[in-house]
Scaffold this motif. Structure first.
Motif, mmCIF file in Angstrom:
data_model
loop_
_atom_site.group_PDB
_atom_site.id
_atom_site.type_symbol
_atom_site.label_atom_id
_atom_site.label_comp_id
_atom_site.label_asym_id
_atom_site.label_seq_id
_atom_site.Cartn_x
_atom_site.Cartn_y
_atom_site.Cartn_z
ATOM 1 N N UNK A 75 0.862 -1.187 0.000
ATOM 2 C CA UNK A 75 0.000 0.000 0.000
ATOM 3 C C UNK A 75 0.892 1.229 0.000
ATOM 4 N N UNK A 76 0.700 2.102 -0.994
ATOM 5 C CA UNK A 76 1.501 3.327 -1.057
ATOM 6 C C UNK A 76 0.722 4.489 -0.465
ATOM 7 N N UNK A 77 1.461 5.395 0.196
ATOM 8 C CA UNK A 77 0.813 6.474 0.939
ATOM 9 C C UNK A 77 1.572 7.779 0.766
ATOM 10 N N UNK A 78 0.811 8.858 0.616
ATOM 11 C CA UNK A 78 1.410 10.196 0.633
ATOM 12 C C UNK A 78 0.366 11.195 1.119
ATOM 13 N N UNK A 79 0.531 11.651 2.359
ATOM 14 C CA UNK A 79 -0.371 12.650 2.957
ATOM 15 C C UNK A 79 -1.841 12.245 2.833
ATOM 16 N N UNK A 80 -2.155 11.009 3.209
ATOM 17 C CA UNK A 80 -3.519 10.524 3.036
ATOM 18 C C UNK A 80 -4.278 10.334 4.339
ATOM 19 N N UNK A 81 -3.697 10.798 5.428
ATOM 20 C CA UNK A 81 -4.421 10.877 6.692
ATOM 21 C C UNK A 81 -5.109 9.552 7.015
ATOM 22 N N UNK A 82 -6.395 9.592 7.382
ATOM 23 C CA UNK A 82 -7.117 8.390 7.789
ATOM 24 C C UNK A 82 -7.407 7.445 6.630
ATOM 25 N N UNK A 83 -7.280 7.942 5.402
ATOM 26 C CA UNK A 83 -7.570 7.068 4.253
ATOM 27 C C UNK A 83 -6.630 5.867 4.226
ATOM 28 N N UNK A 84 -5.388 6.064 4.656
ATOM 29 C CA UNK A 84 -4.437 4.946 4.650
ATOM 30 C C UNK A 84 -4.867 3.882 5.650
ATOM 31 N N UNK A 85 -5.467 4.300 6.757
ATOM 32 C CA UNK A 85 -5.976 3.316 7.729
ATOM 33 C C UNK A 85 -7.133 2.530 7.118
ATOM 34 N N UNK A 86 -7.995 3.219 6.353
ATOM 35 C CA UNK A 86 -9.104 2.537 5.692
ATOM 36 C C UNK A 86 -8.571 1.495 4.707
ATOM 37 N N UNK A 87 -7.524 1.854 3.977
ATOM 38 C CA UNK A 87 -6.936 0.904 3.017
ATOM 39 C C UNK A 87 -6.404 -0.329 3.749
ATOM 40 N N UNK A 88 -5.676 -0.102 4.840
ATOM 41 C CA UNK A 88 -5.128 -1.213 5.623
ATOM 42 C C UNK A 88 -6.251 -2.088 6.170
ATOM 43 N N UNK A 89 -7.290 -1.460 6.716
ATOM 44 C CA UNK A 89 -8.401 -2.232 7.282
ATOM 45 C C UNK A 89 -9.089 -3.068 6.215
ATOM 46 N N UNK A 90 -9.157 -2.554 4.974
ATOM 47 C CA UNK A 90 -9.790 -3.337 3.906
ATOM 48 C C UNK A 90 -8.966 -4.580 3.574
ATOM 49 N N UNK A 91 -7.649 -4.503 3.741
ATOM 50 C CA UNK A 91 -6.798 -5.674 3.537
ATOM 51 C C UNK A 91 -6.982 -6.658 4.690
ATOM 52 N N UNK A 92 -7.098 -6.136 5.887
ATOM 53 C CA UNK A 92 -7.316 -7.008 7.046
ATOM 54 C C UNK A 92 -8.635 -7.764 6.956
ATOM 55 N N UNK A 93 -9.599 -7.221 6.229
ATOM 56 C CA UNK A 93 -10.913 -7.869 6.120
ATOM 57 C C UNK A 93 -10.984 -8.876 4.970
ATOM 58 N N UNK A 94 -9.880 -9.145 4.309
ATOM 59 C CA UNK A 94 -9.894 -10.082 3.191
ATOM 60 C C UNK A 94 -10.225 -11.501 3.635
ATOM 61 N N UNK A 95 -11.040 -12.185 2.832
ATOM 62 C CA UNK A 95 -11.338 -13.585 3.120
ATOM 63 C C UNK A 95 -10.080 -14.432 3.010
ATOM 64 N N UNK A 96 -9.212 -14.074 2.076
ATOM 65 C CA UNK A 96 -7.896 -14.708 1.968
ATOM 66 C C UNK A 96 -6.882 -13.751 2.571
ATOM 67 N N UNK A 97 -6.329 -14.091 3.720
ATOM 68 C CA UNK A 97 -5.403 -13.194 4.394
ATOM 69 C C UNK A 97 -4.035 -13.234 3.718
ATOM 70 N N UNK A 98 -3.424 -12.069 3.490
ATOM 71 C CA UNK A 98 -2.103 -12.046 2.862
ATOM 72 C C UNK A 98 -1.012 -12.456 3.824
ATOM 73 N N UNK A 99 0.147 -12.843 3.271
ATOM 74 C CA UNK A 99 1.295 -13.146 4.110
ATOM 75 C C UNK A 99 1.867 -11.900 4.759
ATOM 76 N N UNK A 100 1.755 -10.758 4.062
ATOM 77 C CA UNK A 100 2.334 -9.523 4.591
ATOM 78 C C UNK A 100 1.554 -8.322 4.081
ATOM 79 N N UNK A 101 1.486 -7.282 4.925
ATOM 80 C CA UNK A 101 0.935 -5.979 4.536
ATOM 81 C C UNK A 101 2.067 -4.972 4.699
ATOM 82 N N UNK A 102 2.478 -4.385 3.573
ATOM 83 C CA UNK A 102 3.610 -3.461 3.566
ATOM 84 C C UNK A 102 3.106 -2.082 3.156
#
Length: 306
Positions: free
Chosen positions: A15-42
């Motif tokens: 996940x790439x981020x630049x001055x995105x405030x709470x939006x980056x947290x929303x992106x991360x949370x959407x990955x955490x909610x995946x039915x198939x969990x990834x090996x890593x979130x970078x």
């Protein structure tokens, strides 16, 4: 070309981020909610300067399931390459920090790669939110399908070996369309490595026919502002991928012409339904006073006056 059997969970999300405030947290949370969990979130921060954004990143850095990488501002291509380089999985998903994955994105795209050795990458349709509420349906396809226009969202899952072969994202592209360029590079590299005589299939990017991405729309996003330099950027793409354009010249030209015809027909139908637009809009009045020639414009004007 032999496909990598990805296997359940054998995928990292960058996940790439630049001055995105709470939006980056929303992106991360959407990955955490995946039915198939990834090996890593970078999460790769591309030099954020906004204090609120930095604070969100500091908080994310404390989580056990998140790796935060920070760099000076170098553009989205450089940030993606840094994150992909840090991944240790056969496949990688890239996600912009202001967008979100729907819960079945990883399960579906990894499944597409597992089920088709000719697929070098996979994605799905976009459900837009913000300024525009719509479903956008990119088509994917082989390299010929990508020459007239980009046919894949910027958020997609791809085989890491092909990223290595093609050299990654072009870090000189900081004004948009770097994802289009990367798709062309992926497909060209895969075609060079592929034995299409054995498989009978060209490398392609697969698209699931369902919304898998929540795409934020706003007037100032790079996807919108980059349209002001579209022709200049397309010249760069054509020069860089000259061999592909030369090999598929007919497909490229007809693809662009098909888009032109479709948009002219859409304008014509709109004016037919709302004839007052012909007189109320300066551009429409100017077109009818002096229709374009050789591209279907004069025929459209004749039909409207008839």
């Amino acid at each position: 070309m032999r496909g990598i059997m990805v296997g359940m969970g054998n995928v990292s999300v960058v996940i790439t981020s630049y001055n995105q405030n709470e939006m980056i947290r929303e992106a991360v949370d959407s990955v955490r909610r995946q039915k198939l969990r990834p090996d890593a979130i970078i999460v790769v921060d591309d030099g954020s300067t906004d204090p609120a954004s930095v604070q969100v990143l500091d908080e994310l850095e404390q989580a056990d399931d998140i790796t935060v990488v920070r760099q000076g501002n170098a553009g989205p291509s450089a940030a993606r390459n840094v994150g992909i380089r840090a991944a240790r999985t056969d496949c990688v998903t890239v996600l912009d920090g202001d967008d979100r994955l729907l819960p079945t994105f990883l399960e579906t795209t990894v499944g597409l790669l597992d089920g088709d050795a000719s697929a070098v990458a996979a994605s799905g349709w976009l459900r837009t939110f913000g300024v525009l509420d719509a479903v956008v349906k990119p088509t994917g396809g082989t390299i010929a399908d990508f020459l007239p226009r980009n046919a894949c969202p910027a958020t997609f899952t791809f085989r890491r070996t092909v990223w290595e072969t093609c050299g990654g994202y072009d870090e000189s592209m900081r004004c948009g369309f770097e994802d289009w360029d990367f798709c062309l590079s992926l497909l060209a590299a895969a075609a060079t490595a592929a034995d299409t005589t054995a498989t009978g299939q060209e490398p392609r990017i697969a698209i699931a026919p369902e919304p898998l991405i929540e795409y934020r729309t706003a007037p100032a996003t790079p996807n919108i502002t980059s349209m002001t330099t579209r022709l200049e950027t397309m010249r760069y793409l054509i020069d860089k991928h000259h061999a592909a354009y030369a090999a598929h010249l007919t497909d490229a030209l007809l693809g662009i012409e098909a888009t032109s015809i479709a948009r002219l027909n859409l304008w014509e139908r709109t004016v037919r339904e709302h004839p007052a637009l012909l007189e109320s809009q300066p551009d429409s009045r100017a077109f009818m006073a002096s229709p374009t020639y050789g591209d279907g414009g004069m025929a459209a004007a004749v039909r409207l006056r008839s």
